[in-house]
Write an enzyme that holds these catalytic residues in place. Sequence first.
Site, PDB file in Angstrom:
ATOM      1  N   ARG A  83       0.857  -1.184   0.000  1.00 59.35           N
ATOM      2  CA  ARG A  83       0.000   0.000   0.000  1.00 59.35           C
ATOM      3  C   ARG A  83       0.893   1.233   0.000  1.00 59.35           C
ATOM      4  O   ARG A  83       1.688   1.435   0.917  1.00 59.35           O
ATOM      5  CB  ARG A  83      -0.896   0.005   1.240  1.00 59.35           C
ATOM      6  CG  ARG A  83      -1.672   1.295   1.397  1.00 59.35           C
ATOM      7  CD  ARG A  83      -2.599   1.360   2.614  1.00 59.35           C
ATOM      8  NE  ARG A  83      -3.195   2.669   2.698  1.00 59.35           N
ATOM      9  CZ  ARG A  83      -3.104   3.498   3.749  1.00 59.35           C
ATOM     10  NH1 ARG A  83      -2.488   3.121   4.850  1.00 59.35           N
ATOM     11  NH2 ARG A  83      -3.636   4.695   3.711  1.00 59.35           N
ATOM     12  N   HIS A 129      -2.550  11.049   0.782  1.00 53.63           N
ATOM     13  CA  HIS A 129      -2.016  10.835   2.137  1.00 53.63           C
ATOM     14  C   HIS A 129      -1.307  12.125   2.568  1.00 53.63           C
ATOM     15  O   HIS A 129      -0.093  12.178   2.696  1.00 53.63           O
ATOM     16  CB  HIS A 129      -1.079   9.625   2.156  1.00 53.63           C
ATOM     17  CG  HIS A 129      -0.852   9.049   3.523  1.00 53.63           C
ATOM     18  ND1 HIS A 129      -0.993   7.700   3.825  1.00 53.63           N
ATOM     19  CD2 HIS A 129      -0.463   9.625   4.694  1.00 53.63           C
ATOM     20  CE1 HIS A 129      -0.707   7.483   5.094  1.00 53.63           C
ATOM     21  NE2 HIS A 129      -0.376   8.625   5.651  1.00 53.63           N
ATOM     22  N   GLU A 176      -7.250   8.794   6.452  1.00 56.05           N
ATOM     23  CA  GLU A 176      -7.539   9.376   7.769  1.00 56.05           C
ATOM     24  C   GLU A 176      -8.119  10.791   7.738  1.00 56.05           C
ATOM     25  O   GLU A 176      -7.479  11.760   8.162  1.00 56.05           O
ATOM     26  CB  GLU A 176      -6.277   9.356   8.634  1.00 56.05           C
ATOM     27  CG  GLU A 176      -5.693   7.965   8.801  1.00 56.05           C
ATOM     28  CD  GLU A 176      -4.510   7.933   9.764  1.00 56.05           C
ATOM     29  OE1 GLU A 176      -3.938   8.990  10.050  1.00 56.05           O
ATOM     30  OE2 GLU A 176      -4.167   6.834  10.232  1.00 56.05           O
ATOM     31  N   ASN A 316      -7.047   1.962   9.926  1.00 51.91           N
ATOM     32  CA  ASN A 316      -5.738   2.212  10.535  1.00 51.91           C
ATOM     33  C   ASN A 316      -5.939   2.173  12.036  1.00 51.91           C
ATOM     34  O   ASN A 316      -6.749   2.933  12.580  1.00 51.91           O
ATOM     35  CB  ASN A 316      -5.207   3.591  10.145  1.00 51.91           C
ATOM     36  CG  ASN A 316      -4.713   3.644   8.717  1.00 51.91           C
ATOM     37  OD1 ASN A 316      -4.736   2.639   8.001  1.00 51.91           O
ATOM     38  ND2 ASN A 316      -4.261   4.804   8.296  1.00 51.91           N
ATOM     39  N   TYR A 318      -3.928   1.680  15.952  1.00 53.31           N
ATOM     40  CA  TYR A 318      -2.681   1.566  16.704  1.00 53.31           C
ATOM     41  C   TYR A 318      -2.869   1.205  18.171  1.00 53.31           C
ATOM     42  O   TYR A 318      -2.103   0.433  18.726  1.00 53.31           O
ATOM     43  CB  TYR A 318      -1.868   2.866  16.586  1.00 53.31           C
ATOM     44  CG  TYR A 318      -1.309   3.062  15.187  1.00 53.31           C
ATOM     45  CD1 TYR A 318      -0.067   2.553  14.852  1.00 53.31           C
ATOM     46  CD2 TYR A 318      -2.044   3.707  14.193  1.00 53.31           C
ATOM     47  CE1 TYR A 318       0.450   2.692  13.565  1.00 53.31           C
ATOM     48  CE2 TYR A 318      -1.538   3.855  12.905  1.00 53.31           C
ATOM     49  CZ  TYR A 318      -0.293   3.346  12.603  1.00 53.31           C
ATOM     50  OH  TYR A 318       0.208   3.476  11.330  1.00 53.31           O
ATOM     51  N   GLU A 386      -3.248  -0.144   8.241  1.00 53.53           N
ATOM     52  CA  GLU A 386      -2.040   0.243   8.992  1.00 53.53           C
ATOM     53  C   GLU A 386      -2.125  -0.323  10.397  1.00 53.53           C
ATOM     54  O   GLU A 386      -3.184  -0.269  11.032  1.00 53.53           O
ATOM     55  CB  GLU A 386      -1.905   1.771   9.144  1.00 53.53           C
ATOM     56  CG  GLU A 386      -1.460   2.511   7.916  1.00 53.53           C
ATOM     57  CD  GLU A 386      -1.326   4.023   8.167  1.00 53.53           C
ATOM     58  OE1 GLU A 386      -1.098   4.437   9.330  1.00 53.53           O
ATOM     59  OE2 GLU A 386      -1.447   4.768   7.192  1.00 53.53           O
ATOM     60  N   TRP A 434       2.344  -1.056   9.260  1.00 55.59           N
ATOM     61  CA  TRP A 434       2.905   0.288   9.168  1.00 55.59           C
ATOM     62  C   TRP A 434       4.203   0.266   9.943  1.00 55.59           C
ATOM     63  O   TRP A 434       4.181   0.095  11.125  1.00 55.59           O
ATOM     64  CB  TRP A 434       1.960   1.361   9.725  1.00 55.59           C
ATOM     65  CG  TRP A 434       2.601   2.700   9.495  1.00 55.59           C
ATOM     66  CD1 TRP A 434       3.427   3.391  10.346  1.00 55.59           C
ATOM     67  CD2 TRP A 434       2.517   3.488   8.293  1.00 55.59           C
ATOM     68  NE1 TRP A 434       3.875   4.549   9.740  1.00 55.59           N
ATOM     69  CE2 TRP A 434       3.332   4.619   8.490  1.00 55.59           C
ATOM     70  CE3 TRP A 434       1.847   3.323   7.067  1.00 55.59           C
ATOM     71  CZ2 TRP A 434       3.496   5.595   7.507  1.00 55.59           C
ATOM     72  CZ3 TRP A 434       2.017   4.298   6.106  1.00 55.59           C
ATOM     73  CH2 TRP A 434       2.822   5.428   6.328  1.00 55.59           C
TER      74      TRP A 434
END
Length: 483
Positions: A83, A129, A176, A316, A318, A386, A434
């Site tokens: 990606r 992005h 995002e 995405n 985290y 991600e 990521w």
Amino acid sequence: PLDQMVVEELRLPPTFAWGTATAAYQIEGGTSQDGKGPSIWDIFSHIEPSRTNGENGDIACDHYNRAAEDVELMSSLGVDVYRFSISWPRIIPLGGRNDPINEKGIAFYNNLIDQLLDRDIEPVVTLYHWDVPQGLYDRYKAFLNTAEFQADFIHYARLCFTRFGDRVKKWVTFNEPYIISIFAHLNGTLAPGHCVAEGTDTTTEPWRVGHTLILSHAAVVDMYTTEFHYSQKGDISIVLNGSFYEPWDATDKVHRDAAERRMVFYIGWFGDPIFLGQDYPSEMRAALGSRLPAFTDKERRLLSRTAPNNAFYGMNHYSTKYARTLSEPPAGDDWTGNIAESSVNKFGQEVGPVTAVNWLRVAPDGFRKLLNWVWQRYHLPVIVTENGCPCPGETDVQIAVDDKLREKYIGLYLDAISRAIYEDGVQVTGYYAWTLMDNFEWSAGYGSRFGIVHTDFDTLKRTPKNSAYYLKATFARRRQPAT
Ligand code: PNW
């Protein structure tokens, strides 16, 4: 503690795809090579270097000149997917619908795509992005002019579909939108750095920017569906980021509601209009009133027509945080619906072991719960576009290659996906780490390293870390027939 968090034998479907992810400004360098125009990130990082740790993406990983080496590297790691994002000002230097096209920029992405396909690596392409052409910012403040931005973005997207769409079968419009709206137009930590201190109107700008992003996404989905899908047969959608929020005090309904509300403000803001074709969540309308723009009838029809054409949910993710309702609204502007967030709950418990940055805790249970939350709300197959973390001490290559914390983090997060699939019935179809290699980490400059490959920023040498070999081995084993 981390050593008590154990990765079970991983079970993932044979069709599950693993990959790595990057973004143009974070890796390419070559910021004015071969006719590329400036983006807002070139300007932002140069006019006030303290905002980016004194650093910029002028050279970054020099991927623009080393793409062949990087494809080889990915091939050696056995990735299924790569990606990456296209730098809009690299292919339309000034950005607009009447501006010249830069064939050399187009040739770079054509070569990259061809090299990937030669190695059986599927290209997944993000159109945006974070690096809008500075020309569009200078002309009309980019996202703050919905009609102009939408027209220019459609033109840029059509160029990409026309030139690359014969080989690219997965498209992401925006990476995002929450971060673009809040971090770039309210906190001001990301380009173009709008915030109170800059004198911009933070009471309305983030919501106008969000509105532009939603409508520009929908317009491009519509255009792809009517002009390209029949011949190219690709998938298109958007990538939303979001933490999972646990209540600060799970025994108290006000805090349970706060955690839910926080996710609605983060994900529902974009997800409800885009995937459900609905108005903004009622919780947001209640808190923000007329600060949140209204959709016209025509726009509502666009949203409801295009909602079903989003082929996947790009996630995405985290980490997890605690959310609590404040007993009194915070001073100044409360746009969150009276919520504060933290990594420690009422009882002094940490949400998970810390990584190299305080906000990123190892909390795989929250990930599993978020996969369920998204699946229940949107019923779309999820691609984890991600996921990853930085480890302490990674500047030194010797320390960096032995990245046990990242290996554990990735193992636990894959285990959460496995449980979401097999125990909860959530459809998850891919996992993109990521990031491929340490790169320009926005406001942290080169100080925060998320790569599964170490980058030496003096020599630009790439050295795979153990987590890269862990991923390679995990998915190679998974592909062998069951014994
Ligand atoms: C992502 N948060 O952004 C971006 O897509 C990447 O470009 C970036 O390098 C990566 O995260 C690592 O930071 C995020 O506040 C921004 O939770 C903010 C958050 C998470 C991800």
